[in-house]
Design an enzyme around this catalytic site. Structure first.
Site, PDB file in Angstrom:
ATOM      1  N   PRO A  32       0.829  -1.243  -0.177  1.00  0.00           N
ATOM      2  CA  PRO A  32      -0.091   0.090  -0.100  1.00  0.00           C
ATOM      3  C   PRO A  32       0.935   1.295   0.027  1.00  0.00           C
ATOM      4  CG  PRO A  32      -0.048  -0.899   2.247  1.00  0.00           C
ATOM      5  CD  PRO A  32       0.882  -1.993   1.223  1.00  0.00           C
ATOM      6  N   CYS A 115       2.615   3.424   9.350  1.00  0.00           N
ATOM      7  CA  CYS A 115       3.031   4.842   8.454  1.00  0.00           C
ATOM      8  C   CYS A 115       3.369   5.751   9.539  1.00  0.00           C
ATOM      9  CB  CYS A 115       1.444   5.117   7.785  1.00  0.00           C
ATOM     10  SG  CYS A 115       1.879   6.554   7.156  1.00  0.00           S
ATOM     11  N   LYS A 154      -0.118  -4.724   8.963  1.00  0.00           N
ATOM     12  CA  LYS A 154       1.375  -4.409   8.606  1.00  0.00           C
ATOM     13  C   LYS A 154       2.085  -3.548   9.470  1.00  0.00           C
ATOM     14  CE  LYS A 154       3.576  -2.802   4.164  1.00  0.00           C
ATOM     15  NZ  LYS A 154       4.315  -1.451   4.812  1.00  0.00           N
ATOM     16  N   ASN A 226       8.725  -7.007   4.255  1.00  0.00           N
ATOM     17  CA  ASN A 226       8.633  -5.675   3.326  1.00  0.00           C
ATOM     18  C   ASN A 226       9.786  -4.682   3.872  1.00  0.00           C
ATOM     19  OD1 ASN A 226       7.064  -2.492   3.605  1.00  0.00           O
ATOM     20  ND2 ASN A 226       7.523  -3.569   1.773  1.00  0.00           N
ATOM     21  N   GLY A 227      10.085  -3.896   2.773  1.00  0.00           N
ATOM     22  CA  GLY A 227      11.136  -3.146   2.893  1.00  0.00           C
ATOM     23  C   GLY A 227      12.546  -2.976   2.328  1.00  0.00           C
TER      24      GLY A 227
END
Length: 347
Positions: A32, A115, A154, A226-227
């Protein structure tokens, strides 16, 4: 007259979700990304992969409840499997938003606990929730009770001066105790003070091994990474020993690489290996979007990187950037821009 049977007008076949089927292959997802992974971007990405799971931009729970739902939550049937990512910190509101998402046909609900933007911090959600694992568990439990589709989270490794060993374990334990179906981990800490959102995606060091330690401790839980992953092939290598990988900026900036997802993660051919076929499909999609009152640039802004690395890529980008925003711009511009690209040369 019905739309032609192009890639963009076909519904994607039924796609496994990682939380129900174990077939030995890791999952691939496109992350996202605020201002990027809107419905037009997801439709574009779907032309190149049937096996990737696509995530929406984060939608704040209040907006899903009170805002213009069709504009915020509507999507093309071809996007399945597609995940609605929600932001919030109120269990009742997130439960209500999750129910709305399920009613729209989303395949999964994902909670944003990663976020670091100032706007998200002011609402006391996103990465701030790493400081409140018990609340995260309550939020997951409320959404699980509200819907029948999978609910995932997440998160980051931690925030600010938190110890990533303790912080990640506490969040993971809380979400799985609340029956979450999976946890995606952005393998960096987030600094809520002193770094911008962009810097938070680049400066805190990556620690993939921390995610692997979490998977080793929770072998029967879905843990995705992720990342900083630079390509689909790199993601396939990093997926060993994990349940899935998620690409963000790399997938957006070099979308043609998504044609490698299905062979590497689905043991199947890509929908097409011809980027010109993708352009044709998106021209059909853009024509329908224009007929509904949209603008060409809504679609083409996500396509600038399609020919990254090929001769003519710069002219392609410039043609779309300069001309798609003009009044009256139509889908024929995509074919005119395509004439600048040397399709005989591989990227």
């Amino acid at each position: 007259m019905s739309a032609p049977d192009t890639l963009s007008s076909r519904a994607a076949p039924s796609i496994r979700t990682p939380y129900r089927v174990k077939d030995g292959l890791p999952l691939f997802a496109v992350a996202p990304m605020i201002d990027w992974t809107d419905r037009h971007c997801r439709t574009f990405h779907r032309q190149m992969t049937r096996h990737a799971v696509l995530f929406t931009e984060m939608v704040v729970a209040d907006a899903a409840i009170h805002g213009p739902r069709e504009r915020l939550l509507g999507f093309d049937p071809c996007e399945h499997a597609v995940v609605l990512q929600l932001g919030g910190s109120d269990p009742a509101k997130l439960a209500a938003a999750a129910r709305i998402g399920e009613s729209f046909g989303y395949d999964e609900i994902n909670l944003n606990v990663g976020c670091p933007s100032d706007r998200v911090q002011s609402g006391t959600f996103g990465a701030c929730l790493m400081l409140q694992p018990e609340l995260v568990g309550e939020l997951v439990a409320a959404m699980k009770a509200a819907v029948t589709i999978p609910v995932t989270v997440k998160c980051r490794l931690g925030v600010d001066d938190q110890d990533p060993e303790e912080a990640l374990d506490r969040v993971a334990d809380a979400v799985f105790a609340a029956s979450a179906d999976g946890l995606w981990v952005h393998a960096r800490k987030a600094w809520l003070k002193g770094l911008s959102p962009k810097e938070n995606r680049e400066i805190p060091p990556l620690d993939y091994e921390r995610v692997r330690r979490l998977k080793a401790r929770l072998p029967n839980r879905f843990i995705g990474l992720n990342g900083g992953i630079g390509s689909v092939a790199e993601g396939r290598r990093l997926a060993e020993g994990l349940d899935g990988v998620m690409l963000g900026r790399a997938a957006y900036q070099n979308p043609g690489d998504l044609m490698n997802v299905d062979p590497l993660f689905g043991d199947a051919p890509a929908p097409t290996s011809d980027p010109a076929a993708v352009v044709a499909a998106m021209a059909d999609y853009a024509e329908r979007h224009l007929a509904a009152g949209g603008r060409l640039s809504h679609v083409t802004r996500h396509m600038l990187g399609l020919f990254a690395g090929r001769p003519g890529a710069r002219a392609w980008r410039q043609a779309l950037s300069d001309r798609a925003v003009r009044p009256g711009a139509g889908p024929e511009l995509l074919f005119e821009a395509l004439e600048h690209v040397d399709l005989s040369q591989a990227a």
